[in-house]
Motif scaffolding. Structure first.
Motif, PDB file in Angstrom:
ATOM      1  N   PHE A 211      -2.704 -46.298   4.431  1.00  0.00           N
ATOM      2  CA  PHE A 211      -1.345 -46.012   4.063  1.00  0.00           C
ATOM      3  C   PHE A 211      -1.005 -44.520   3.727  1.00  0.00           C
ATOM      4  N   VAL A 212      -0.046 -43.869   4.221  1.00  0.00           N
ATOM      5  CA  VAL A 212       0.230 -42.443   3.920  1.00  0.00           C
ATOM      6  C   VAL A 212       1.510 -42.106   3.859  1.00  0.00           C
ATOM      7  N   ALA A 213       2.079 -41.403   2.862  1.00  0.00           N
ATOM      8  CA  ALA A 213       3.300 -40.810   2.944  1.00  0.00           C
ATOM      9  C   ALA A 213       3.509 -39.160   3.448  1.00  0.00           C
ATOM     10  N   ILE A 214       4.346 -39.132   4.417  1.00  0.00           N
ATOM     11  CA  ILE A 214       4.409 -37.591   4.779  1.00  0.00           C
ATOM     12  C   ILE A 214       5.815 -37.051   4.508  1.00  0.00           C
ATOM     13  N   GLY A 215       5.876 -35.677   4.102  1.00  0.00           N
ATOM     14  CA  GLY A 215       7.154 -35.035   4.021  1.00  0.00           C
ATOM     15  C   GLY A 215       6.906 -33.701   3.069  1.00  0.00           C
ATOM     16  N   ARG A 216       7.893 -33.044   3.099  1.00  0.00           N
ATOM     17  CA  ARG A 216       7.592 -31.661   2.583  1.00  0.00           C
ATOM     18  C   ARG A 216       7.564 -31.913   1.047  1.00  0.00           C
ATOM     19  N   GLN A 217       7.245 -30.947   0.192  1.00  0.00           N
ATOM     20  CA  GLN A 217       6.988 -30.750  -1.202  1.00  0.00           C
ATOM     21  C   GLN A 217       8.285 -31.628  -1.705  1.00  0.00           C
ATOM     22  N   ARG A 218       7.903 -32.091  -3.007  1.00  0.00           N
ATOM     23  CA  ARG A 218       8.987 -32.700  -4.027  1.00  0.00           C
ATOM     24  C   ARG A 218       9.869 -33.509  -3.433  1.00  0.00           C
ATOM     25  N   VAL A 219       9.453 -34.404  -2.403  1.00  0.00           N
ATOM     26  CA  VAL A 219      10.239 -35.501  -1.920  1.00  0.00           C
ATOM     27  C   VAL A 219      10.028 -36.834  -2.572  1.00  0.00           C
ATOM     28  N   GLY A 220       8.996 -37.072  -3.349  1.00  0.00           N
ATOM     29  CA  GLY A 220       8.647 -38.054  -4.081  1.00  0.00           C
ATOM     30  C   GLY A 220       7.366 -38.811  -3.420  1.00  0.00           C
ATOM     31  N   LYS A 221       6.709 -38.299  -2.734  1.00  0.00           N
ATOM     32  CA  LYS A 221       5.291 -38.845  -2.238  1.00  0.00           C
ATOM     33  C   LYS A 221       4.301 -39.351  -3.229  1.00  0.00           C
ATOM     34  N   THR A 222       3.940 -38.491  -4.038  1.00  0.00           N
ATOM     35  CA  THR A 222       3.103 -39.161  -5.065  1.00  0.00           C
ATOM     36  C   THR A 222       3.762 -40.155  -6.057  1.00  0.00           C
ATOM     37  N   THR A 223       5.036 -40.055  -6.505  1.00  0.00           N
ATOM     38  CA  THR A 223       5.445 -41.073  -7.351  1.00  0.00           C
ATOM     39  C   THR A 223       5.517 -42.467  -6.491  1.00  0.00           C
ATOM     40  N   THR A 224       6.002 -42.392  -5.178  1.00  0.00           N
ATOM     41  CA  THR A 224       5.965 -43.708  -4.445  1.00  0.00           C
ATOM     42  C   THR A 224       4.771 -44.114  -4.285  1.00  0.00           C
ATOM     43  N   LEU A 225       3.580 -43.580  -3.776  1.00  0.00           N
ATOM     44  CA  LEU A 225       2.322 -44.019  -3.430  1.00  0.00           C
ATOM     45  C   LEU A 225       1.588 -44.593  -4.822  1.00  0.00           C
ATOM     46  N   LYS A 226       1.875 -43.746  -6.101  1.00  0.00           N
ATOM     47  CA  LYS A 226       1.480 -44.025  -7.169  1.00  0.00           C
ATOM     48  C   LYS A 226       1.834 -45.497  -7.925  1.00  0.00           C
ATOM     49  N   ALA A 227       3.228 -45.707  -7.444  1.00  0.00           N
ATOM     50  CA  ALA A 227       4.068 -47.092  -7.765  1.00  0.00           C
ATOM     51  C   ALA A 227       3.380 -48.093  -7.136  1.00  0.00           C
ATOM     52  N   ILE A 228       3.134 -47.951  -5.645  1.00  0.00           N
ATOM     53  CA  ILE A 228       2.502 -48.877  -4.799  1.00  0.00           C
ATOM     54  C   ILE A 228       1.355 -49.391  -5.175  1.00  0.00           C
ATOM     55  N   ALA A 229       0.486 -48.330  -5.488  1.00  0.00           N
ATOM     56  CA  ALA A 229      -0.862 -48.480  -5.719  1.00  0.00           C
ATOM     57  C   ALA A 229      -0.913 -49.217  -6.970  1.00  0.00           C
ATOM     58  N   GLU A 230      -0.393 -48.854  -8.267  1.00  0.00           N
ATOM     59  CA  GLU A 230      -0.314 -49.709  -9.389  1.00  0.00           C
ATOM     60  C   GLU A 230       0.032 -51.156  -9.074  1.00  0.00           C
ATOM     61  N   ILE A 231       1.195 -51.345  -8.463  1.00  0.00           N
ATOM     62  CA  ILE A 231       1.568 -52.888  -8.314  1.00  0.00           C
ATOM     63  C   ILE A 231       0.592 -53.645  -7.389  1.00  0.00           C
ATOM     64  N   THR A 232      -0.142 -52.788  -6.221  1.00  0.00           N
ATOM     65  CA  THR A 232      -0.971 -53.456  -5.264  1.00  0.00           C
ATOM     66  C   THR A 232      -2.295 -53.882  -6.140  1.00  0.00           C
TER      67      THR A 232
END
Length: 276
Positions: free
Chosen positions: A22-43
């Motif tokens: 499961f990977v998020a792709i995009g330029r810097q500062r578009v929220g990739k880490t925030t999104t993945l971190k939230a998904i990881a915690e809830i998972t």
């Protein structure tokens, strides 16, 4: 459900036993880490146990490594060296059977190196690993550059691709629904949707910097877990994050759909609409 085009081909559905990268792709500062971190915690909260991989060596102030022990990082800081490490980790997924959540960072990354140097989608399918790619974007056309390059120049569009519009990047005063509608009108986005991609909107979070400064998980911040050397967090900040975790993020997960998420043995979290 997420929003496939009515004429889109049937999406590939991965069996419950098949490990997913499961990977998020995009330029810097578009929220990739925030999104993945939230998904990881809830998972994890919902009984899942994905490995967390961090190849974002430039991001230290707001890093997925704040999830604590068990976050794996490559020994190399170069894209080529990290790509070799990723290949090894992916091979381990097959033998160990676990999902993996990968934070690749922005710019030219190890993931891009793999895409450039190998038929990644074919290789993953051959060894029995499924890939979910989230293309994170805001409302600027430059945010779509990564999707355009990978889809059109490198022919990279996994069967399970989701275009995620970060509500936090929508300018103040602009209605979310209209802003999202404008994004999906972009020709590159339309082509991706026509090829089977779905889209969803990731909810804005208020007070992200305060959480990042404390190096906490979202769940710990909402639960008022103290941090040594840091003052007690504001009750208003905690309640806002709690509402985001219990209402806004679960709504996003349901909109995205289970086929685009790591395995959660307890199922998707309930959406709490009252008293949050």
């Amino acid at each position: 459900m997420a929003h496939p085009e009515p004429s889109a081909p049937t999406r590939q559905v991965t069996s419950p036993g098949r490990p997913t990268l499961f990977v998020a792709i995009g330029r810097q500062r578009v929220g990739k880490t925030t999104t993945l971190k939230a998904i990881a915690e809830i998972t994890r909260q919902q009984g899942g146990n994905p490995e967390i991989w961090n190849t974002d060596s430039l991001n230290r102030s707001h890093s997925i490594s704040s999830l604590g022990d068990g976050v794996l990082e490559p020994p190399s800081n170069t894209a080529a060296g990290q790509a070799i490490w990723l290949e090894e980790r992916i091979e381990n997924m097959v033998t160990e059977g676990h999902d993996a959540i990968l934070d690749i960072g922005g710019g030219w990354t190890a993931m891009h190196e793999l895409i450039k140097t190998s038929p990644l989608i074919t290789a993953l399918d051959e060894i029995g690993v499924s890939l979910v790619a989230l293309f994170m974007i805001g409302v600027e056309h430059a945010d779509i550059d990564y999707l355009q390059d990978l889809q059109e120049e490198k022919a990279f569009l996994p069967p399970r691709t989701a275009i995620v519009i970060n509500e936090g990047l929508i300018p103040t005063g602009h209605e979310t629904r209209l802003a999202v509608k404008e994004v999906i009108r972009h020709p590159t986005v339309r082509r991706a949707i026509g090829r089977g991609a779905v889209y969803a909107t990731f909810p804005a979070i208020n007070g992200l910097k305060k959480i990042a400064d404390r190096g906490q998980t979202f769940l710990d911040f909402a639960a008022n877990v103290p941090v040594t050397g840091m003052p007690t967090s504001s009750v208003f900040d905690r309640l806002r994050v709690n509402r985001w975790l219990k209402r806004d993020v679960p709504l996003f997960l349901r909109d995205l759909g289970p086929d685009y998420l790591p395995r959660m043995p307890k199922g998707l979290p309930d959406v709490v609409m009252e008293n949050v």
